[in-house]
Design a protein around this motif. Structure first.
Motif: not given
Length: 127
Positions: A23-26, A77-79, A113-117
């Protein structure tokens, strides 16, 4: 009953994160498209008949606006890339594992922050 610390998120949790990330990518791709069309837009606003001074200010403003939109597009783009990498981690079931401590990142953090590592613990160590 086991008191072991969970080593990874369950498949159900991963499916929930996957839906959130998609959903966030869209949304991010829609925003990126807006930024790109804004900085690629060469539309003339019909100011040819106004004073040369005003035209110079407008062109300067337009250039700044294009640069700002270009920077926003680069960040977007990075996100998107980071979100897609998170989807890859979901696929290989390593999603949500801190790359420094090896512990699970708090679900609350991943929902925000779903892309957190990094876990908050590891993030604080970086400061």
């Amino acid at each position: 009953m086991s008191t072991d610390v969970k080593e990874r998120y369950s498949d159900a949790d991963l499916a929930e994160f996957k839906a959130l990330i998609r959903s966030k990518i869209e949304k991010a791709q829609e925003q990126l498209s807006n930024y790109q069309s804004a900085y690629k837009n060469d539309g003339n606003n019909g100011t040819d008949d106004t004073s040369p001074t005003f035209k110079a200010f407008e062109e300067g403003s337009e250039t700044m606006s294009k640069e700002a939109n270009s920077q926003l597009a680069i960040r977007q783009e990075k996100f998107i890339r980071d979100l897609k990498n998170a989807l890859n981690r979901i696929e290989n079931k390593t999603y949500g594992i801190c790359r420094v401590t090896g512990k699970l990142i708090a679900k609350e953090r991943l929902l925000l922050v779903p892309h957190a590592t990094l876990s908050i613990e590891a993030k604080n160590l970086q400061r």
